[in-house]
Design a protein around this motif. Structure first.
Motif, mmCIF file in Angstrom:
data_model
loop_
_atom_site.group_PDB
_atom_site.id
_atom_site.type_symbol
_atom_site.label_atom_id
_atom_site.label_comp_id
_atom_site.label_asym_id
_atom_site.label_seq_id
_atom_site.Cartn_x
_atom_site.Cartn_y
_atom_site.Cartn_z
ATOM 1 N N ALA A 75 0.528 -10.585 -4.257
ATOM 2 C CA ALA A 75 0.625 -10.575 -2.790
ATOM 3 C C ALA A 75 -0.745 -10.348 -2.160
ATOM 4 O O ALA A 75 -1.112 -11.006 -1.170
ATOM 5 C CB ALA A 75 1.609 -9.507 -2.329
ATOM 6 N N LEU A 76 -1.508 -9.437 -2.745
ATOM 7 C CA LEU A 76 -2.841 -9.166 -2.193
ATOM 8 C C LEU A 76 -3.765 -10.374 -2.377
ATOM 9 O O LEU A 76 -4.510 -10.744 -1.465
ATOM 10 C CB LEU A 76 -3.435 -7.911 -2.846
ATOM 11 C CG LEU A 76 -4.832 -7.498 -2.359
ATOM 12 C CD1 LEU A 76 -4.867 -7.238 -0.851
ATOM 13 C CD2 LEU A 76 -5.323 -6.254 -3.113
ATOM 14 N N LYS A 79 -2.877 -13.441 -2.513
ATOM 15 C CA LYS A 79 -2.437 -14.457 -1.548
ATOM 16 C C LYS A 79 -3.004 -14.144 -0.166
ATOM 17 O O LYS A 79 -3.532 -15.020 0.526
ATOM 18 C CB LYS A 79 -0.906 -14.486 -1.516
ATOM 19 C CG LYS A 79 -0.346 -15.638 -0.733
ATOM 20 C CD LYS A 79 1.150 -15.756 -0.919
ATOM 21 C CE LYS A 79 1.662 -16.853 0.013
ATOM 22 N NZ LYS A 79 2.996 -16.604 0.479
ATOM 23 N N GLU A 80 -2.917 -12.897 0.204
ATOM 24 C CA GLU A 80 -3.455 -12.499 1.516
ATOM 25 C C GLU A 80 -4.968 -12.727 1.592
ATOM 26 O O GLU A 80 -5.473 -13.221 2.600
ATOM 27 C CB GLU A 80 -3.146 -11.019 1.768
ATOM 28 C CG GLU A 80 -3.708 -10.529 3.104
ATOM 29 C CD GLU A 80 -3.954 -9.031 3.145
ATOM 30 O OE1 GLU A 80 -3.159 -8.267 2.563
ATOM 31 O OE2 GLU A 80 -4.972 -8.640 3.775
ATOM 32 N N LEU A 81 -5.683 -12.395 0.513
ATOM 33 C CA LEU A 81 -7.148 -12.498 0.533
ATOM 34 C C LEU A 81 -7.618 -13.954 0.499
ATOM 35 O O LEU A 81 -8.714 -14.266 0.962
ATOM 36 C CB LEU A 81 -7.747 -11.726 -0.643
ATOM 37 C CG LEU A 81 -7.606 -10.196 -0.592
ATOM 38 C CD1 LEU A 81 -8.022 -9.574 -1.921
ATOM 39 C CD2 LEU A 81 -8.430 -9.605 0.544
ATOM 40 N N GLY A 82 -6.811 -14.818 -0.095
ATOM 41 C CA GLY A 82 -7.145 -16.245 -0.051
ATOM 42 C C GLY A 82 -7.969 -16.720 -1.222
ATOM 43 O O GLY A 82 -8.093 -16.039 -2.246
ATOM 44 N N ARG A 103 -10.903 -6.737 1.385
ATOM 45 C CA ARG A 103 -10.744 -7.515 2.637
ATOM 46 C C ARG A 103 -12.094 -7.690 3.335
ATOM 47 O O ARG A 103 -12.427 -8.787 3.797
ATOM 48 C CB ARG A 103 -9.768 -6.793 3.586
ATOM 49 C CG ARG A 103 -8.328 -6.877 3.127
ATOM 50 C CD ARG A 103 -7.356 -6.218 4.114
ATOM 51 N NE ARG A 103 -6.027 -6.293 3.539
ATOM 52 C CZ ARG A 103 -5.398 -5.291 2.905
ATOM 53 N NH1 ARG A 103 -5.956 -4.083 2.835
ATOM 54 N NH2 ARG A 103 -4.213 -5.471 2.363
ATOM 55 N N SER A 158 -8.255 -2.302 -1.775
ATOM 56 C CA SER A 158 -7.800 -3.500 -1.054
ATOM 57 C C SER A 158 -8.554 -3.661 0.268
ATOM 58 O O SER A 158 -8.868 -4.783 0.675
ATOM 59 C CB SER A 158 -6.293 -3.440 -0.812
ATOM 60 O OG SER A 158 -5.964 -2.371 0.038
#
Ligand code: NAP
Length: 214
Positions: free
Chosen positions: A40-41, A43-46, A18, A14
């Motif tokens: 969730a990951l 979503k965070e990464l876009g 990023r 992860s």
């Protein structure tokens, strides 16, 4: 080189994802439990990120990072990774991975095990000796004095150049330990494993490393 595939999306996967997204790459991330568990990951990464199966990540990655517990490397898809640069972050922890006789007798090394499985891939050992959290906090622009350095090892010079370029973009100098078989010099319990080191310090650490049975 536009897309980086990830087989494994835990602590280290992860974090590399990023960095990859922050530096303009698309990422395809996978784990063992299925893409939905990575929502969730993603979503965070876009928008540059999507989750997939390991097979799809292997197919879609121009470069693929294998970052799973060492005991599971034989599940990594072989055919789609033929000819590709494969980055190996793995380390050997017997309490997690079980005893692996050919590592215990030091007749091979962790990255050579992955290379034996992925015989047609260009395996480069990298990212194995930095704590995951530090990947996103310790990078510095090229040319910064005392910049942190990371070790690579591999048998394909062009693949190593590719990975060194990636490390440079991510904020780290590179120290080349030589072929994959020299990767033990940065394995668990060696001087360079863990601490922050610049290139000169890391070269000394590699030279000072001792095998367990030496
Ligand atoms: N943590 C660190 O700071 C660090 C630093 C450098 C190197 N390393 C090394 O890098 C490797 C990964 O470490 P980590 O700390 O990131 O481990 P981790 O947090 O436990 O993550 C492992 C990842 O691999 C996935 N995975 C497990 N088996 C798989 C399989 N057969 N196919 C696809 N995905 C699979 C897991 O997904 P599921 O949860 O779905 O199984 C999880 O996403 C290890 O060899 C470790 O020693 C770790």
């Amino acid at each position: 080189m536009k897309t980086i595939g990830f087989i494994g999306a835990g602590h280290i996967g992860s974090q590399i994802a990023r960095l990859a997204v922050a530096h303009g790459f698309d990422v395809v991330i996978s784990n063992s439990r299925g893409p939905e568990t990575l929502a969730a990951l993603v979503k965070e990464l876009g928008p540059r990120a999507r989750a997939s199966t390991p097979l799809e990540a292997a197919i879609e990655g121009d470069i693929v990072v294998v970052t799973i517990p060492l005991k599971n490397i034989r599940s990594v898809p072989v055919e789609p990774l033929a000819g590709k640069v494969v980055i190996d972050t793995n380390n050997y922890y017997p309490q997690r991975d079980g005893q692996i006789p050919e590592l215990d007798d030091e007749s091979t090394t962790t990255s050579e095990l992955l290379k034996a499985h992925l015989s047609e891939s260009k395996v480069v050992k990298a990212f194995n000796h930095i704590y995951a959290a530090e990947l996103t906090t310790q990078g510095l622009p090229a040319g910064t004095p005392n910049r942190r350095a990371l070790v690579i090892a591999g048998d394909d010079p062009a693949a190593k150049q590719t990975v060194a370029g990636l490390l440079d973009a991510f904020g780290f100098d590179t120290v080349d330990a030589g072929p994959l078989k020299e990767g033990w010099r940065i394995q668990r319990d060696t001087p360079g494993y863990g601490p922050r080191r610049n290139a000169e310090e890391l070269r000394k650490d590699l030279a000072a490393a001792k095998r367990y049975r030496a």
